[in-house]
Design an enzyme around this catalytic site. Structure first.
Site, PDB file in Angstrom:
ATOM      1  CG  HIS A 156      -1.753   1.317   1.298  1.00 29.04           C
ATOM      2  ND1 HIS A 156      -2.785   1.493   0.415  1.00 29.04           N
ATOM      3  CD2 HIS A 156      -1.746   2.130   2.147  1.00 29.04           C
ATOM      4  CE1 HIS A 156      -3.349   2.546   0.766  1.00 29.04           C
ATOM      5  NE2 HIS A 156      -2.818   3.097   1.912  1.00 29.04           N
ATOM      6  N   GLY A 204       3.044   5.154   4.710  1.00 27.04           N
ATOM      7  CA  GLY A 204       2.766   5.979   5.846  1.00 27.04           C
ATOM      8  C   GLY A 204       1.458   5.701   6.533  1.00 27.04           C
ATOM      9  CB  SER A 214      -4.774   5.617   7.438  1.00 27.39           C
ATOM     10  OG  SER A 214      -5.995   6.173   6.678  1.00 27.39           O
ATOM     11  CG  LEU A 233       0.122  10.788   8.043  1.00 25.85           C
ATOM     12  CD1 LEU A 233       1.666   9.920   8.410  1.00 25.85           C
ATOM     13  CD2 LEU A 233      -0.144  11.833   9.073  1.00 25.85           C
ATOM     14  N   GLY A 234      -1.979  12.167   3.705  1.00 23.15           N
ATOM     15  CA  GLY A 234      -2.052  12.846   2.461  1.00 23.15           C
ATOM     16  C   GLY A 234      -0.946  12.178   1.704  1.00 23.15           C
ATOM     17  CE  LYS A 235      -0.369   6.193   2.396  1.00 21.36           C
ATOM     18  NZ  LYS A 235      -1.146   6.498   3.535  1.00 21.36           N
ATOM     19  CB  SER A 236      -3.398  10.139  -2.687  1.00 15.64           C
ATOM     20  OG  SER A 236      -3.595   8.690  -2.626  1.00 15.64           O
ATOM     21  CG  ASP A 291      -5.135   2.157  -2.538  1.00 13.30           C
ATOM     22  OD1 ASP A 291      -4.968   2.455  -1.617  1.00 13.30           O
ATOM     23  OD2 ASP A 291      -6.163   1.545  -3.232  1.00 13.30           O
ATOM     24  NE  ARG A 316      16.457  17.487  15.482  1.00 11.59           N
ATOM     25  CZ  ARG A 316      16.296  18.623  15.975  1.00 11.59           C
ATOM     26  NH1 ARG A 316      16.313  18.824  17.229  1.00 11.59           N
ATOM     27  NH2 ARG A 316      16.321  19.792  15.120  1.00 11.59           N
TER      28      ARG A 316
END
EC number: 2.7.11.-
Length: 314
Positions: A146, A161, A163, A165-168, A185, A252
């Protein structure tokens, strides 16, 4: 998982134009397939196709000029014995190449044993190269993952990442910046050899990107031919996380490159924190450029550590 086993008629039709071959015997065995045990044990397409070899059974056997000469230049009894031994190999297909004429004994044997026999004027080496590449892809180990798979600066990058979080949306911004989409997707990943993972888009989702609030976008129709790619090698995974996840699970300043196992192949991984106001597209591009530098032997973190040591020594 493994791909479905390929049959003789499918193999013939797939390469009718490229290999210019003819089906001269064993047409009744059009459904003959590669032995499933051999496919499972094969490490690459090289294990499934090669020159006539009595030591390696169950693979597609290619007969060039030397192999045909071996079957015909002997006493009649030896010739019959050499041809009959081929049956014990249980080859899924025999191919006579180099423009050679298939010996009558071989044609008769293939008809009796129901072994498909193809003939071509192409060189045996070319036939082997073409079929090895095809079988390596067809029988490659595969998995679906995915995320959004993209060509960024010539590097195959998988954006994954949590769900929401704005991957598309990130993928859409990267496309608008001139990068290419492979899949959104669901991404089909194939291990084509011991060190290479190749990513492709499922046919059902070809050229499509889903953006919440807008719906499905046809990227090729909107941005043009250059905005999409058919396939790419997976070189980098960019994983998007929330602030609390980054603080809890990641350093970090990673002191060495991170990797993620994909089908037994370690793939470099970068983790990017998603918060309001950050330009994630620029950060993804920076992660790709940094990976390219690391592959060239330029490690910024190690350079900083050395600089710090030099300062302490002074």
């Amino acid at each position: 998982m493994k791909a479905a086993v390929v049959s003789a008629d499918v193999l013939f039709e797939q390469h009718r134009e490229s290999l210019h071959w003819q089906w001269i015997a064993g047409q009744i065995a059009s459904e003959r397939r590669f032995d499933e045990v051999a496919v499972t044990m094969a490490r690459s397409g090289a294990d499934l196709v090669g020159y006539l070899n009595y030591i390696h059974p169950y693979r597609l056997q290619v007969l060039g000029e030397r192999e045909v000469s071996y079957l015909t230049n002997a006493t009649p009894e030896d010739c019959r014995r050499r041809v009959s031994r081929i049956v014990t190999l249980e080859p899924p297909v025999l191919v006579v190449a180099d423009g050679q004429t298939a010996p009558d004994a071989l044609v008769s044997m293939c008809e009796r044993a129901q072994i498909p026999l193809f003939a071509t004027h192409e060189s045996a080496g070319f036939v082997i190269d073409v079929l090895r590449a095809y079988l390596s892809r067809h029988f490659a180990e595969r998995v679906s993952m995915h995320g959004v798979f993209m060509d960024i600066l010539g590097v195959g990058v998988m954006i994954t990442g949590e769900s929401g979080l704005g991957k598309s949306e990130l993928g859409l911004e990267l496309i608008s910046r001139g990068h290419g989409l492979i899949a959104d997707d669901a991404v089909d990943l194939y291990r084509t050899n011991q060190t290479t993972i190749e990513g492709r888009c499922p046919e059902l989702l070809q050229n499509l990107l889903e953006v919440r609030g807008i719906g499905l976008l046809d990227i090729k129709a909107i941005f043009g031919e250059t905005s999409v790619r058919r396939k790419m090698r997976l070189k980098l995974i960019v994983h998007l996380v929330r602030a609390e996840t980054l603080e809890r699970d990641y350093d970090r300043l990673p002191h060495e490159p991170m990797y993620q196992d994909v089908l037994g192949v370690p793939v470099r991984k970068s983790v990017i924190q998603v918060v309001a106001g950050r330009n994630i597209a620029v950060l993804v591009e920076a992660a790709v450029r940094n990976m390219v530098l690391q592959l060239r032997g330029i490690d910024t973190y190690q350079q900083f550590v050395q600089r710090h040591r030099d300062a302490m020594n002074r």
